[in-house]
Design an enzyme around this catalytic site. Structure first.
Site, mmCIF file in Angstrom:
data_model
loop_
_atom_site.group_PDB
_atom_site.id
_atom_site.type_symbol
_atom_site.label_atom_id
_atom_site.label_comp_id
_atom_site.label_asym_id
_atom_site.label_seq_id
_atom_site.Cartn_x
_atom_site.Cartn_y
_atom_site.Cartn_z
ATOM 1 N N CYS A 380 -2.749 0.589 2.104
ATOM 2 C CA CYS A 380 -2.989 1.749 2.966
ATOM 3 C C CYS A 380 -1.654 2.293 3.484
ATOM 4 C CB CYS A 380 -3.943 1.370 4.103
ATOM 5 S SG CYS A 380 -4.620 2.794 4.995
ATOM 6 N N HIS A 514 -8.495 -0.689 1.033
ATOM 7 C CA HIS A 514 -8.363 -2.021 1.630
ATOM 8 C C HIS A 514 -9.094 -3.061 0.769
ATOM 9 C CE1 HIS A 514 -6.523 -0.957 5.538
ATOM 10 N NE2 HIS A 514 -7.101 0.214 5.315
ATOM 11 N N GLU A 516 -8.770 -6.172 0.689
ATOM 12 C CA GLU A 516 -9.059 -7.422 1.406
ATOM 13 C C GLU A 516 -10.494 -7.470 1.913
ATOM 14 O OE1 GLU A 516 -7.200 -4.733 4.667
ATOM 15 O OE2 GLU A 516 -7.116 -4.997 2.487
#
Length: 542
Positions: A380, A514, A516
């Site tokens: 990001c 993102h 994750e």
């Protein structure tokens, strides 16, 4: 018909109700049951999207674009079930819904009150959409005794009476502190917490007691007697090395068996714990280790990067190595040379963030990684800073910056004013509200077939979760690519850059989304697995 488990907390906050709920859900799943987890947050914010990371920690984003509590990340990682907008509610959202109904006249002139209107809204949230599940676990945020939590506790008390007999169970998570001067664990805080809960009208069926050492049988009997709970239902929750040891630990203590017994389910299917045992074995028996520098701006509170931390450990699981994290405050690099901090690490990760503070430090981290050929993962904001670094030092645009930081002649990163969401055009204004106005949720990206990132994914079509208001300016794409920064992934309409990489670098990848948020211990995200693999190679060179 779904059965309901309500999980409350007492004595102190941050005892781990979210982990307890996630672990119990995993244990029920291991027995073949279909499980859903919901989080009820007592704060007055509509969602945590505008809250400071230091206040709230990470904002977890779901596929459908909900900005939610970080506990939903634990729910997803432990169960593999994607959460959605209907798995998290706040007092703010409840009150907003009620006020909208009152303005429409839905209450037909009635006086709108906490009971029944607020409690009914909470109950409707808990009960809706559960037809396909065997168990629904509801975690009540906060601590028993908090004034903010009272409507939620009253609502679940009412549900205990309204649901069919035998379909609601209450678990109370408490703390049993050790007093060094006395040399013993103390039951009194738990007794008082249960007394407070019972005064509300809720009698817990199971006590889950946190402690840093084994709880003697005599103390369990004492809790059973004074809290009016069966002795077998007083379950110790001892500290463990990692959160992924919790399901095994709770199973050994009999939590899942006690829950099923409370529902009258006997005999119950035997659990399959093999995948949890495999994860635990890999965590405790690594074949090597690597060190990753995380150059962030909220490093004072690790909860701000909860999913990121877990995804890095998942990458370690995939490669059978331990991942050590070296936390570096980005602002340090604005006054000190990054080299002493970064020379010995095996990978550099620059995570997401907002605002100008620390931006120059992140740009310098990207420059160090590019020049020294150290694996770099920009997520990001980390991708945006890598693009600004390339614009300044490879293209020669000295004033390259982001419009997020203020007016600039060279907005390499700029505010997104419109983008496609499905077939709908989303529009935003610079002076608009902050809450709920970002590009949120899962979006498609198209990867170049010959790119490094496409090889990592094994696909050219991906769907990843986003949470950002600014985007790399497409007008600079040609100049950046001519300098060697390949725009390997774009939105399907070719307007929004999604990923960048250097072809002549061992591993330098930036992503606007993102990744994750979609990593699991059993299914590590391919980017994190590949990043840690590159770090292992780097460790052989350092």
């Amino acid at each position: 018909m779904a059965r309901y488990v309500f999980i409350t907390g007492g004595v102190v906050s941050s005892l781990g109700k979210g982990i307890a709920a996630a672990a119990l859900a995993a244990l029920l799943q291991a027995r073949g049951y279909r499980v859903r987890i919901r989080k009820l947050d007592p704060y007055l914010n509509v969602d945590p999207g505008t809250m400071s990371p230091y206040q709230h920690g990470e904002v977890f984003v779901t596929d459908d674009g909900a900005e939610t509590d970080l506990d939903l990340g634990h729910y997803e990682r432990f169960t593999g079930r994607p959460a959605n907008q209907q798995d998290n509610i706040t007092t703010g959202r409840i009150y907003r819904n009620i006020i909208e109904k009152e303005r429409r006249g839905d209450y037909l002139g009635a006086t709108v009150q906490v009971i029944p209107h607020v409690t009914d809204e909470i109950k409707n949230f808990v009960l809706q959409g559960n037809e396909d599940y065997d168990f629904v676990l509801c975690e009540i945020g906060g601590t028993v005794g908090d004034i903010e939590a009272m409507p939620f506790l009253e609502a679940i008390r009412q549900l205990g009476n309204e649901l069919p007999r035998g379909t609601a169970v209450y678990i109370h998570l408490t703390l049993m502190p050790y007093i060094p001067a006395a040399g013993e664990l103390k039951t009194k805080p738990t007794q008082h917490s249960v007394k407070e809960l019972r005064s509300i009208g809720i009698a817990p069926d199971i006590l889950l007691v946190r402690a840093d050492r084994e709880i003697p049988e005599s103390e369990r009997r004492k809790l059973s007697l004074f809290c009016n709970v069966r002795e077998s239902a007083v379950i110790q929750a001892l500290d463990v090395a990692t959160i992924y040891d919790v399901p095994i630990a709770y199973h050994k203590e009999g939590l899942d068996s006690e829950v099923l017994s409370a529902f009258g389910i006997d005999p119950a299917p035997k659990p399959r714990m093999d995948r949890w045992e495999e994860v635990s074995h890999r965590l405790h028996n690594p074949e090597g280790e690597v060190t990753i520098a995380v150059v962030g701006k909220y490093t004072g509170l690790k909860d701000a990067y909860k999913s990121l931390i877990e995804a890095l450990h998942h990458g370690g699981l995939a490669n059978k190595v331990k991942v050590n994290l070296d936390w570096i405050e980005a602002e340090v690099f604005e006054s000190e040379d990054p080299a002493p901090y970064l020379e010995k690490v095996h990978g550099i990760l620059v995570p997401g963030g907002f605002g100008e503070r620390g931006a120059e430090g992140k740009i310098l981290a990207a420059k160090f990684a590019r020049e020294r050929k150290v694996p770099y993962f920009g997520i990001c904001f980390g991708m945006q800073m890598a693009c600004i670094e390339a614009a300044r030092n490879l293209v020669g645009i000295e004033d390259a910056s982001s419009s997020e930081f203020g007016p600039t002649r060279e907005p390499v990163v700029g505010l997104m004013t419109e983008w496609l969401k499905g077939n709908m055009l989303e529009k935003r204004a610079a002076a608009g509200d902050l809450g709920g106005t970002m590009r949120l949720g899962a979006y498609e990206a198209v990867l170049k077939p010959d790119s490094k990132i496409a090889q990592i994914y094994g696909s050219t079509d991906i769907h990843e979760r986003h949470r950002h208001r600014y985007e790399v300016n497409i007008d600079y794409k040609d100049r950046l690519e001519a300098a060697g920064l390949n725009f390997a992934g774009m939105s399907p309409d070719g307007v929004l850059p999604e990923t960048v990489e250097y072809a002549d670098h061992p591993w330098f990848i930036g992503v606007q989304y993102h990744p994750e948020l979609k990593s699991r211990p059993f299914e590590p995200h391919p980017l994190f697995a590949s990043f840690i693999e590159a770090a292992i190679e780097q460790s052989r060179l350092v």
